[in-house]
Enzyme design. Structure first.
Site, PDB file in Angstrom:
ATOM      1  CD  GLU A 109      -0.537  -6.279   4.662  1.00 41.12           C
ATOM      2  OE1 GLU A 109       0.137  -7.306   4.887  1.00 41.12           O
ATOM      3  OE2 GLU A 109      -0.882  -5.935   3.511  1.00 41.12           O
TER       4      GLU A 109
ATOM      5  CB  ALA B 247      -0.871  -0.008   1.238  1.00 41.18           C
TER       6      ALA B 247
ATOM      7  CD  GLU C  51      -4.260  -7.631   0.883  1.00 42.57           C
ATOM      8  OE1 GLU C  51      -3.752  -6.493   0.972  1.00 42.57           O
ATOM      9  OE2 GLU C  51      -5.252  -7.986   1.553  1.00 42.57           O
TER      10      GLU C  51
ATOM     11  N   GLY D  90      -0.418  -5.230  -0.035  1.00 40.82           N
ATOM     12  CA  GLY D  90      -1.386  -4.973  -1.089  1.00 40.82           C
ATOM     13  C   GLY D  90      -0.919  -5.505  -2.438  1.00 40.82           C
TER      14      GLY D  90
END
Ligand code: NAI
Length: 706
Positions: A132, A69, A112, A109
């Protein structure tokens, strides 16, 4: 080629089954999932569908796949753009195969996103992970539900609660990667790109299914309804993750993945993610992450300052610290010369180093052949002349000013011009040491923490005359050997120990007033420290610096030493230790000795509440930290926090002492410091004018900068 957003473009490549769209992300430095990246991916996927391509490849420019992210967008800052979930939905629902082409790191992310592709092609050196948890979070974009569906429950538990990155072999075996291609050479991504395009074409040609991970349950069925796997795992990480919310929340998400349909699991993930994201722990952990980075910047030191190139390091003293310091260099592949005063001391020191390596190899944390490789980088000598060709020499002899001065005079004679001369002193005046040399500009403090091969903290102590090159090089060396370096100035104990002394003085005072070692240690343990000061003393040895001949029974510690207590090493210290398990039990005899000592010195004993114990331990630290800032010993409040988190086990989910003080409320801290100061007196309760000022202005210590 079509530019889709400022950081994403789309190309097409013809194949035998038709055009394959290649969506290219180019958002340096790490291709973070910024708003324009998400929007570009979204538009690219739409366009590819409109164009009726045969397949889609997602690849990144630069040194890595999407590495996570964009954390600068956390807590606001985000531009209006397509949500990640919309991008992911388009990927999964695509009627043509979507292939993620991965190099560098696919983290958070980034992974993901890759998990929403139907297939993943990767270069050999790539790494995968969901880190995370290290920011007090969980992967909130379906990662908690998809990863276990690909790699199975046990591996997902391990990866998500540790944040560990796995390599390609492990990823391939776990089913996370479908095909491996050779490494990217010199940033040339052509091979990866063509392998991914060919892979997509092959999927079409062979009519292979478009695998949606969210539809799969083959890997999780084995653990559906299996409470034991989760209970055992929780027990296995309990000690390491004590106090942290995020590891437990990650586990709950994986439980949901195992037991619930995908959509239900996503709801659990969403709810728990939001709780973490808006909670105090993650805010503190994200702050700590940025604080560590901020510490690298030293005002007045240009980023182009020439650095000393360290081809060989030297360490003087092969004791507790010297051996560990030498290991850091060997671990980084830098040859190191270690000198002690005589052969037995040197042999003992090198023996400890070897044993440490052997233990790591036995545990599997380093490869078996690394033991000899690293030992081969370490050369022992009893003659300081062996330092002549070293670019940096770190002194770690006994903590004695006269001794330090005498060895620095010798180093000044022996070392080549321009060599960096560092002292590992934990409290002494670096300027005084530098002054005995003909080159004070080359002298600096490098305060490692024990065990020096393990602890990340490196408190660098800049002398008044340390040159810019020496200051910048010290920071660079710290990074190179895997430390978290922070630059501070000269004062007794520097930042860390000076604050520790304030805490220790008040702890000892509370013993006299009726608190017990176990109460004080427990209060700190419950706050989140790994151990309190008395367990620590027992571990280090109660008799460090104590001599029977000169002992006068004038402190509790002396009294305990005189009664034969040496700490863990002889099973008796502030606590008694089980000879088998080494488990500590509070000792009534110690409590009685303390009581007698206190009463003999005119102290009345009483019961002290845990709350008072906590305040009297932590508020003097805050006050001292503020004085340190006022004296410009620390560059910023956040540097103080980095020192305490990495050097002294301050729980990172409470940010650090300065951050924590702000979260308590500075006016409250000021009021308490005043109140205790009036009642108890003592230097460490004298209110810091800076603390008072920042509190009255409504400011924050963790944002204070000199
Ligand atoms: P130590 O007593 O374990 O080791 C000191 C070593 O220096 C011994 O091997 C000794 O033989 C050698 N030595 C003494 N005089 C020498 C000389 N003239 N020439 C060559 N070698 C000589 O001590 P430790 O604990 O390693 O401490 C070293 C320094 O590190 C001290 O300044 C201490 O304050 C500092 N320090 C210690 C920490 C700890 O937790 N032990 C933590 C951080 C800093």
């Amino acid at each position: 080629m079509t530019q889709l957003s400022e950081t994403v473009r789309i190309d097409t490549e013809p194949t035998e089954v038709g055009d394959v769209a290649v969506i290219v992300v180019d958002n340096p430095p790490v291709n973070a999932l910024s708003s324009h990246v998400r929007q570009g991916l979204y538009d690219g996927l739409k366009k590819a569908a409109d164009d009726g391509v045969a397949g889609i490849v997602i690849i990144c420019e630069g040194r890595t796949f999407i590495a996570g992210a964009d954390i600068t967008e956390f807590g606001g800052g985000a531009q209006k753009a397509a949500g990640l979930n919309e991008v992911q939905a388009l990927m999964e629902a695509s009627p043509v195969p979507v292939v993620a082409a991965i190099h560098g790191t696919a983290l958070g992310g980034g992974l993901e996103v890759a998990l929403c592709a139907h297939y993943r092609v990767s270069v050999r050196g790539a790494k995968f992970g969901l880190p995370e948890v290290n920011l007090g979070l969980l992967p909130g974009a379906g990662g908690t539900q998809r990863l276990p569906r690909v790699v199975g429950v046990p591996k997902a538990l391990d990866m998500m609660t540790s944040g560990r990155h796995i390599g390609v072999d492990e990823a391939l075996e776990a089913g996370l990667v479908d095909q491996v291609v050779d490494n990217v050479v010199d940033g040339d991504l052509a091979a990866l790109r063509s392998a991914a395009v060919a892979f997509a074409a092959k999927v079409v040609e062979e009519g292979r299914p478009l695998l949606k991970i969210s539809d799969r349950d083959d890997k999780i069925l084995a653990h559906r309804g299996d409470e034991k796997v989760f209970a055992d795992f929780r027990a296995s990480i309990a000690r390491k993750t004590r106090g942290f919310l995020a590891p437990e929340y990650n586990i709950r998400c994986i439980e949901a993945a195992a037991n619930l349909p995908f959509d239900e699991g996503m709801k659990v993930e969403g709810k728990l993610f939001l709780e973490l994201m808006t909670g105090p722990q993650s805010a503190a952990q994200r702050y700590a992450f940025f604080a560590e980075r901020a510490a690298n910047k030293i005002p007045g030191i240009d980023k182009d300052t020439p650095l000393i190139d360290v081809k060989r390091a030297g360490v003087l003293g092969a004791g507790t610290m010297g051996g560990g310091i030498a290991m850091n260099f060997a671990n980084a592949g830098i040859p190191v010369t270690i000198v002690d005063r005589d052969q037995p001391s040197l042999d003992r020191g090198l023996g400890v180093v070897r044993k440490n390596y052997e233990r790591s190899a036995a545990r599997g944390s380093i490869p078996a052949d690394a033991v000899e490789q690293r030992m081969a980088l370490i050369t022992g000598s009893t003659d300081k002349a062996a330092f002549a060709d070293c670019d940096v020499v770190i002194e770690a002899v006994f903590e004695d000013m006269e001794l330090k001065k005498s060895v620095f005079r010798e180093l000044d004679e022996i070392c080549k011009p321009g060599a960096l001369l560092a002292t590992n002193t934990s409290a002494l005046d670096v300027n005084e040491i530098a002054a005995v040399t003909s080159r004070p500009e080359s002298v600096i403090g490098m305060h490692f923490f024990s065990p020096a091969n393990v602890m990340k903290m490196l408190e660098n102590v800049r002398g008044d005359r340390s040159s810019d090159t020496v200051v910048a090089s010290t920071m660079a060396i710290g990074k190179k050997i895997g430390k978290v370096p922070v630059m501070v100035g000269v004062c007794r104990g520097f930042v860390g120990n000076r604050m520790l002394f304030a805490r220790g003085a008040e702890a000892d005072r509370m013993l006299l007033e009726g608190a017990t070692p176990a109460q004080i240690d427990t209060v700190l343990y419950d706050f989140g420290f790994p151990m309190g000061p008395y367990s620590m003393s027992d571990l280090a040895g109660l008799d460090i610096g104590w001599k029977a001949e000169t002992s006068t029974g004038s402190t509790i510690r002396e009294v305990l030493c005189e009664s034969g207590r040496r700490g863990q090493k002889n099973g008796r210290g502030y606590y008694t230790y089980d000879p088998e398990t080494r488990e500590a039990t509070p000792d009534p005899e110690v409590v009685e000795l303390i009581k007698q000592f206190a009463v003999g010195h005119g102290h009345e004993q009483r019961e002290i509440s845990d709350q008072e114990v906590l305040e009297r331990l932590l508020y003097p630290m805050i006050n001292e930290g503020a004085k340190i800032l006022d004296e410009k010993i620390a560059i910023r409040g956040s540097d103080v926090d980095v020192v305490w988190v990495h050097g002294y086990g301050w729980p990172v989910y409470r940010g650090g002492p300065m951050y924590w003080a702000d979260s308590v409320g500075l006016p409250e801290v000021v009021a308490k410091v005043r109140e205790y100061g009036e009642r108890l007196g003592g230097r460490h309760w004298e209110l810091s004018p800076l603390l008072e000022r920042v509190a009255s202005e409504g400011g924050a210590l963790h944002q204070y900068s000199n």
